[in-house]
Design a protein around this motif. Structure first.
Motif, PDB file in Angstrom:
ATOM      1  N   GLY A 174       0.816  -1.212   0.000  1.00  0.00           N
ATOM      2  CA  GLY A 174       0.000   0.000   0.000  1.00  0.00           C
ATOM      3  C   GLY A 174       0.845   1.256   0.000  1.00  0.00           C
ATOM      4  O   GLY A 174       0.502   2.256  -0.648  1.00  0.00           O
ATOM      5  N   SER A 175       1.968   1.226   0.695  1.00  0.00           N
ATOM      6  CA  SER A 175       2.873   2.376   0.719  1.00  0.00           C
ATOM      7  C   SER A 175       3.427   2.655  -0.676  1.00  0.00           C
ATOM      8  O   SER A 175       3.499   3.809  -1.116  1.00  0.00           O
ATOM      9  CB  SER A 175       4.023   2.115   1.694  1.00  0.00           C
ATOM     10  N   LEU A 176       3.833   1.595  -1.372  1.00  0.00           N
ATOM     11  CA  LEU A 176       4.366   1.765  -2.725  1.00  0.00           C
ATOM     12  C   LEU A 176       3.317   2.359  -3.660  1.00  0.00           C
ATOM     13  O   LEU A 176       3.619   3.226  -4.481  1.00  0.00           O
ATOM     14  CB  LEU A 176       4.853   0.419  -3.265  1.00  0.00           C
ATOM     15  N   TYR A 177       2.076   1.885  -3.523  1.00  0.00           N
ATOM     16  CA  TYR A 177       0.981   2.391  -4.355  1.00  0.00           C
ATOM     17  C   TYR A 177       0.849   3.897  -4.199  1.00  0.00           C
ATOM     18  O   TYR A 177       0.740   4.650  -5.166  1.00  0.00           O
ATOM     19  CB  TYR A 177      -0.325   1.719  -3.922  1.00  0.00           C
ATOM     20  N   SER A 178       0.817   4.350  -2.949  1.00  0.00           N
ATOM     21  CA  SER A 178       0.609   5.764  -2.664  1.00  0.00           C
ATOM     22  C   SER A 178       1.817   6.604  -3.068  1.00  0.00           C
ATOM     23  O   SER A 178       1.687   7.654  -3.694  1.00  0.00           O
ATOM     24  CB  SER A 178       0.313   5.960  -1.175  1.00  0.00           C
ATOM     25  N   THR A 343      -6.519   0.125  -1.339  1.00  0.00           N
ATOM     26  CA  THR A 343      -7.097   1.392  -1.777  1.00  0.00           C
ATOM     27  C   THR A 343      -7.834   2.119  -0.662  1.00  0.00           C
ATOM     28  O   THR A 343      -8.493   3.129  -0.912  1.00  0.00           O
ATOM     29  CB  THR A 343      -8.039   1.179  -2.976  1.00  0.00           C
ATOM     30  N   SER A 344      -7.764   1.625   0.554  1.00  0.00           N
ATOM     31  CA  SER A 344      -8.157   2.404   1.729  1.00  0.00           C
ATOM     32  C   SER A 344      -6.903   2.875   2.460  1.00  0.00           C
ATOM     33  O   SER A 344      -6.862   3.993   2.974  1.00  0.00           O
ATOM     34  CB  SER A 344      -9.020   1.567   2.680  1.00  0.00           C
ATOM     35  N   PHE A 345      -5.891   2.015   2.496  1.00  0.00           N
ATOM     36  CA  PHE A 345      -4.643   2.370   3.152  1.00  0.00           C
ATOM     37  C   PHE A 345      -3.909   3.468   2.373  1.00  0.00           C
ATOM     38  O   PHE A 345      -3.447   4.454   2.969  1.00  0.00           O
ATOM     39  CB  PHE A 345      -3.752   1.131   3.270  1.00  0.00           C
ATOM     40  N   SER A 346      -3.844   3.327   1.052  1.00  0.00           N
ATOM     41  CA  SER A 346      -3.108   4.298   0.235  1.00  0.00           C
ATOM     42  C   SER A 346      -3.715   5.698   0.290  1.00  0.00           C
ATOM     43  O   SER A 346      -2.973   6.678   0.476  1.00  0.00           O
ATOM     44  CB  SER A 346      -3.030   3.811  -1.218  1.00  0.00           C
ATOM     45  N   PRO A 347      -5.052   5.864   0.139  1.00  0.00           N
ATOM     46  CA  PRO A 347      -5.616   7.210   0.290  1.00  0.00           C
ATOM     47  C   PRO A 347      -5.403   7.773   1.692  1.00  0.00           C
ATOM     48  O   PRO A 347      -5.231   8.982   1.856  1.00  0.00           O
ATOM     49  CB  PRO A 347      -7.104   7.007   0.005  1.00  0.00           C
ATOM     50  N   GLY A 348      -5.431   6.896   2.702  1.00  0.00           N
ATOM     51  CA  GLY A 348      -5.167   7.364   4.059  1.00  0.00           C
ATOM     52  C   GLY A 348      -3.764   7.933   4.175  1.00  0.00           C
ATOM     53  O   GLY A 348      -3.555   9.003   4.770  1.00  0.00           O
ATOM     54  N   LEU A 349      -2.787   7.224   3.615  1.00  0.00           N
ATOM     55  CA  LEU A 349      -1.418   7.729   3.598  1.00  0.00           C
ATOM     56  C   LEU A 349      -1.325   9.034   2.808  1.00  0.00           C
ATOM     57  O   LEU A 349      -0.670   9.989   3.232  1.00  0.00           O
ATOM     58  CB  LEU A 349      -0.487   6.698   2.958  1.00  0.00           C
TER      59      LEU A 349
END
Length: 534
Positions: A174-178, A343-349
């Motif tokens: 998720g970090s990489l996505y964001s 896609t919940s973790f990435s927008p949060g980041l």
């Protein structure tokens, strides 16, 4: 582990990532606006699916299914009643944000009160994201995946150890996505996963009902409608997890906060190409929320007819999927759950980084007279996202020790951060002369009052009713301060729009239909109809 299910999971996950990469490979992130707001060019379908899927994490699947299995359908009030709050936000709040060209919701607080209030609320937001929102997304995603593939058995390790490993896997991806893709990549994934989610939900309903009906779909439908119908009740009493009366007190306040103030949600609407696209997108997200009983509630109802008891009720959803679905569908749904977590973790980041960079880091550097370039902002934002994700990955496994029903436990923690912020935002919207000191006192009073009533004193009052009481008391205190020490100049809303502010022509008709469906759903799942004693 079923090899077919796992292979399907890998293939679907890879395809979603590939589509996202193909669609964004020419989208170079060179500015903070591109990273945080996708250059304000999102269509209404992109806004709607982004809003819906950012709201939907594995917590929705895990928490709703568990709550229905343990109690009844009263938990659906969170999602269904949020439609009313979303439409209020669409009509009255989003136009104010877009008119003021705001990038973060605390920007309004700076315009209305002062920069100190903006910084204070930004800090509260960041604490909430890093100790609550992000860890919960990781934890529930790990619980769901372990329940579907039984990694703890395969690896021959404890349940807790497997959750730790899966939390870190989800967090790192998720970090990489964001960090690499920004908001644009997240939105593209949301569009693809939205289609997958609805397809998977329909197929799971089909196979689940056939399983309950011993291979006959109609018999399965008849079984859940004619036996154990007390679980079909959405109208909660005082003894239920969600008493119906709380919809009109603390729940409406939390929903208004979430959809109108929560940065991770509002940021999706602020990235729209114009006000019409934003309002259409919110209406589309409302339609998705109204499908909640099919998406998140039905697996719990099916579980009621499958299991007399369960040792670990957080795995209700996972067990239903793995036992009633063919391997390909199990892998497909696992990919959707994994995607929902990402896609919940990435927008949060992304939103946490937005708040930190634009509301804390950049103002501090400018105050010190240090020049800040776009390159520096992007570099610092990526470093902050790595810090926030690492912290969330360390905190997430600690939710293993929560004793309450997980969904209720999650909402109680959310309330500690949401209502204090919402209250000062609300007073700021409806008044013109309440001073900045009132906002600071109100924020401290409401936050302290909630912590005391939940951790020190046993009031015997449902926490959602406590929230409503604190909201009223805090508002009164702020209004009294405003009466005694009003601002010399009345607040005037900013007017510097960067997008077209023409509202959607048909919004009132569509909004009326959505509200009607919301009411009918409560009537359908009530003692007046489906949950009536047989």
């Amino acid at each position: 582990m079923n090899i077919t299910a796992f292979a399907t999971f890998i293939i679907v996950t890879f395809l979603v990532a590939l589509i996202s990469w193909v669609k964004t490979r020419r989208h170079k992130i060179t500015t903070s606006a591109g990273l945080f707001l996708a250059n304000r060019k999102l269509s209404f379908t992109a806004v709607g699916t982004a809003l819906f899927f950012t709201n939907i994490s594995a917590a929705e699947f895990v928490g709703n299914s568990e709550s229905v299995y343990l109690n009844n359908m009263t938990v659906m009030a969170w999602g269904i009643s949020s439609v009313f709050a979303m439409l209020i936000v669409s009509e009255f709040v989003i136009p104010v944000y877009l008119k003021g060209a705001m990038s973060t919701t605390p920007d309004f607080l700076e315009n209305r009160y002062d920069s100190q209030t903006k910084k204070l609320v930004s800090i509260v937001f960041l604490i909430g994201y890093m100790v609550n929102l992000l860890p919960i997304v990781l934890y529930t995603g790990a619980v769901a995946l372990n329940g579907l593939f039984h990694f703890s058995d395969i690896w021959d390790i404890s349940y807790g150890a497997s959750i730790w490993i899966l939390v870190w896997c989800i967090g790192l991806i998720g970090s990489l996505y964001s960090i690499l893709g920004g908001l644009k990549a997240i939105v593209i994934s949301d569009l693809v996963l939205g289609v997958c989610m609805f397809s998977g939900a329909l197929l799971l309903a089909y196979f689940g009902l056939k399983y309950v009906g011993n291979g006959d779909l109609q018999n399965g439908i008849h079984t859940i409608l004619s036996s154990k119908t007390e679980h079909l009740n959405s109208i909660g009493t005082a003894g239920d997890a969600i008493p119906f009366s709380t919809i009109f007190t603390g729940m409406i306040l939390m929903n208004l906060f979430y959809w109108g103030t929560e940065q991770v949600i509002v940021q999706q609407a602020l990235a729209s190409s114009n006000l019409e696209a934003s309002q259409k997108g919110i209406a589309l997200a409302c339609a998705g929320k109204l499908l909640g009983p099919l998406l998140f509630i039905l697996p719990g109802i099916i579980a009621v007819h499958m299991y007399q008891s369960m040792e670990n009720t957080t795995e209700v959803f996972s067990r239903v999927v793995s036992e009633v679905s063919p391997p390909v569908l199990s892998g497909f749904i696992a990919a959707v759950i994994f995607g929902a977590a990402i896609t919940s973790f990435s927008p949060g980041l992304n939103s946490a980084s937005t708040l930190f960079i634009l509301n804390l880091y950049k103002p501090f550097k400018e105050k010190e007279g240090i020049p800040v370039t776009e390159k520096n902002l992007l570099k610092t934002s990526k470093r902050f996202e790595m810090f926030a994700s690492l912290l969330a990955m360390f905190i997430a496994p600690l939710f293993l020790f929560s004793s309450d029903s997980f969904y209720t436990f999650m909402q109680k923690i959310n309330a500690a951060f949401s209502i204090p912020i919402f209250t000062i935002m609300f007073v700021g919207f409806v008044t013109k002369k309440v001073p900045p000191i009132a906002a600071k006192i109100g924020l401290a009073f409401c936050l302290t009052g909630y912590i005391l009533t939940q951790m020190v004193f046993d009031t015997g009052i449902h926490f959602l009713h406590v929230l409503a009481i604190l909201f009223v008391l805090t508002s009164v205190i702020m209004l009294i301060i405003g009466k005694l020490y009003p601002m010399e100049r009345a607040y005037v809303a900013q007017n510097k729009p960067v997008v077209d502010l023409k509202p959607w022509k048909y919004r009132h008709w569509v909004n009326g239909l959505l509200l009607l469906i919301m009411i009918l759903l409560f009537l359908l799942f009530s003692p007046l109809y489906l949950s009536a004693a047989r």
